[in-house]
Design an enzyme around this catalytic site. Structure first.
Site, mmCIF file in Angstrom:
data_model
loop_
_atom_site.group_PDB
_atom_site.id
_atom_site.type_symbol
_atom_site.label_atom_id
_atom_site.label_comp_id
_atom_site.label_asym_id
_atom_site.label_seq_id
_atom_site.Cartn_x
_atom_site.Cartn_y
_atom_site.Cartn_z
ATOM 1 N N GLY A 144 3.569 -2.559 7.706
ATOM 2 C CA GLY A 144 4.736 -2.152 8.475
ATOM 3 C C GLY A 144 4.343 -1.222 9.611
ATOM 4 O O GLY A 144 3.266 -1.339 10.192
ATOM 5 N N GLN A 157 0.846 -1.189 0.000
ATOM 6 C CA GLN A 157 0.000 0.000 0.000
ATOM 7 C C GLN A 157 0.883 1.241 0.000
ATOM 8 O O GLN A 157 1.798 1.357 0.806
ATOM 9 C CB GLN A 157 -0.889 -0.014 1.247
ATOM 10 C CG GLN A 157 -1.441 1.334 1.681
ATOM 11 C CD GLN A 157 -2.511 1.858 0.744
ATOM 12 O OE1 GLN A 157 -3.171 1.088 0.072
ATOM 13 N NE2 GLN A 157 -2.661 3.167 0.702
ATOM 14 N N LEU A 158 0.602 2.167 -0.913
ATOM 15 C CA LEU A 158 1.402 3.391 -0.965
ATOM 16 C C LEU A 158 0.533 4.634 -1.082
ATOM 17 O O LEU A 158 -0.412 4.670 -1.871
ATOM 18 C CB LEU A 158 2.353 3.362 -2.165
ATOM 19 C CG LEU A 158 3.687 2.628 -2.022
ATOM 20 C CD1 LEU A 158 4.512 2.843 -3.283
ATOM 21 C CD2 LEU A 158 4.471 3.088 -0.807
ATOM 22 N N ARG A 159 0.862 5.660 -0.292
ATOM 23 C CA ARG A 159 0.310 6.990 -0.496
ATOM 24 C C ARG A 159 1.444 8.018 -0.530
ATOM 25 O O ARG A 159 1.212 9.191 -0.754
ATOM 26 C CB ARG A 159 -0.697 7.343 0.602
ATOM 27 C CG ARG A 159 -0.087 7.764 1.929
ATOM 28 C CD ARG A 159 -1.178 8.205 2.895
ATOM 29 N NE ARG A 159 -0.661 8.994 3.991
ATOM 30 C CZ ARG A 159 -0.713 8.636 5.274
ATOM 31 N NH1 ARG A 159 -1.239 7.476 5.607
ATOM 32 N NH2 ARG A 159 -0.252 9.427 6.209
ATOM 33 N N ASN A 160 2.668 7.566 -0.270
ATOM 34 C CA ASN A 160 3.858 8.408 -0.353
ATOM 35 C C ASN A 160 4.767 7.890 -1.465
ATOM 36 O O ASN A 160 4.639 6.732 -1.871
ATOM 37 C CB ASN A 160 4.635 8.373 0.974
ATOM 38 C CG ASN A 160 4.032 9.287 2.025
ATOM 39 O OD1 ASN A 160 3.769 10.453 1.769
ATOM 40 N ND2 ASN A 160 3.802 8.750 3.215
#
Length: 423
Positions: free
Chosen positions: A304, A210-213
């Site tokens: 994480g 999952q990424l938002r950065n």
């Protein structure tokens, strides 16, 4: 035959997006319906219902389901669901809408869907506060003074408190995927498209990052752990709206493209995007991320430190711990079948001479380069020098170019986890 995990809910992919003649007919009908302007969040939710990403949901929740999700993390039929998916309207609009009526749902001039209204229900301030308490309040330092801090500093809580006085519920017919297919070609994918791509590769055990950065070295390390223990990894980025100060999806996609091109074996990684806005619900949002990843064919979510967190509202590994507390139905179709792949706090260690975690590195804090998206954004926004081993130089070049193009300074608040003070 596909080896991938079945969609959530036991009903296959529930897709509300119309096509062909049905789409054209519904568009004509929608033009004559009462129009309801919806939020950016609701637009993303609608698209996910359209493409099957929110299976088994086929519309916005009624009050009974809203309450059950808040209190029990299940729909009223016992199907696991961790976060409310609701559509708010004003008190004036509520006076003009009756159960049984059809309405058009509009975002900035585009008719996104039609809805058959089944229920109009009030959301009192007490209801909104209950949702905030149950869905957004965590166990971090800021949770002790939640109502002193959250109304001003928690973007998810601010969003709920700002909702209008009523909700409407009912099934939807989705007419558009918005700008996402054209804006992110080859990256934005429906669950069916991603499943087909993974089926071509014969994948069965798949992890999602999952990424938002933008990806920094810890993200890269997590993804590569996933590659080592699974058939492949999907780097799955949110391409909907974020809070002020976060980096736009177009920039993040360029960064990931660069990393995948130069630092991954392409046979084992897929970059994809999904159209939701962030809710910043910490542990509950981690569960939502796992739930819709199952619909995309993914059965492991890399979790994480401070997953989907904001500020200091959540414990460092609360998003990992919540998976052990969720209800488990006797009906396998109603259970969450996407498991967490838990990873400890990761960083670059100078003495280890490489990426490591609290489980693998015996050295002290002074030897570690503490990596976080928030910390990176703060350094770049202030023009500060980024420490060695924090990010790949090719990625930092893209990010510096983005920040140098901004005409207004972006303020980024540091939480304790991002600074490394809690290590």
């Amino acid at each position: 035959m596909s080896k991938l995990v079945a969609p959530h809910g036991g009903k296959g992919l529930v897709c509300c997006l119309l096509e062909g003649k049905a789409l054209e007919d519904e568009k004509k009908k929608a033009a004559g319906l009462k129009q309801i302007e919806i939020s950016s969040r609701a637009k993303g939710d609608l698209i996910m219902m359209g493409i099957g990403g929110f299976s088994p949901l086929n519309g916005f929740m009624n009050k009974a389901n809203w309450k059950s999700v808040c209190e029990k993390m299940t729909l009223t039929d016992g199907t696991f669901w961790p976060v409310p998916v609701t559509l708010d309207i004003s008190a004036d609009e509520a006076k003009t809408i009756k159960a049984g009526e059809e309405v058009a749902l509009v975002r900035k001039g585009e008719i996104m869907a039609t809805m058959k209204v089944e229920e109009v229900y009030e959301m009192t301030e007490a209801d909104k506060k209950m949702e905030c308490e149950l869905v957004f309040k965590g166990e971090g330092p800021d949770s002790e003074k939640f109502w002193e801090v959250a109304p001003e500093d928690h973007p998810g809580v601010k969003m709920v408190l700002a909702q209008k006085e009523f909700n409407i519920a009912g099934p939807v017919k989705v007419l558009s995927q918005g700008e996402f297919p054209e804006k992110f070609p080859g990256v934005y994918m429906t669950p069916a498209q991603l499943r087909a791509k993974m089926d071509e590769r014969g994948w069965q055990k798949v992890a999602a990052l999952q990424l938002r950065n933008p990806m920094h070295r810890s993200h890269e390390y997590l993804a590569k752990i996933g590659v080592e223990v699974c058939d492949g990894v999907v780097i799955h980025s949110l391409v909907g709206s974020l809070k002020p100060g976060d980096i736009p999806a177009e920039v993040r996609v360029r960064c990931i493209d660069t990393l995948v091109d130069k630092y991954f074996v392409k046979d084992f990684v897929i970059q994809a995007g999904y159209p939701l806005d962030m809710r910043y619900a910490g542990p509950r949002e981690a569960l939502l991320h796992a739930t819709f990843r199952q619909n995309y064919g993914i059965n492991n979510l890399l979790v994480g430190r401070d997953h989907a967190g904001v500020g200091d509202f959540y414990g460092m590994f609360e998003a990992q711990e919540i998976f052990r507390k969720i209800p488990v139905s006797e009906d396998a179709g109603k259970r969450l079948l996407c498991d967490p792949l838990n990873i400890d706090w990761t960083f670059y260690c100078k003495k280890c001479d490489g990426m490591a975690s609290m489980r693998t590195c015996p050295h002290g804090k002074e030897d570690r380069v503490i990596l976080s998206g928030t910390k990176l954004r703060k350094m770049l926004s202030e023009g500060a020098e980024v420490p060695d081993h924090f990010g790949r130089e090719e990625v930092l070049t893209i990010l510096r170019e983005y920040y140098s193009s901004l005409t207004e300074k972006v303020e980024v608040k540091m939480q304790r986890a991002a600074s490394g003070s809690t290590m």
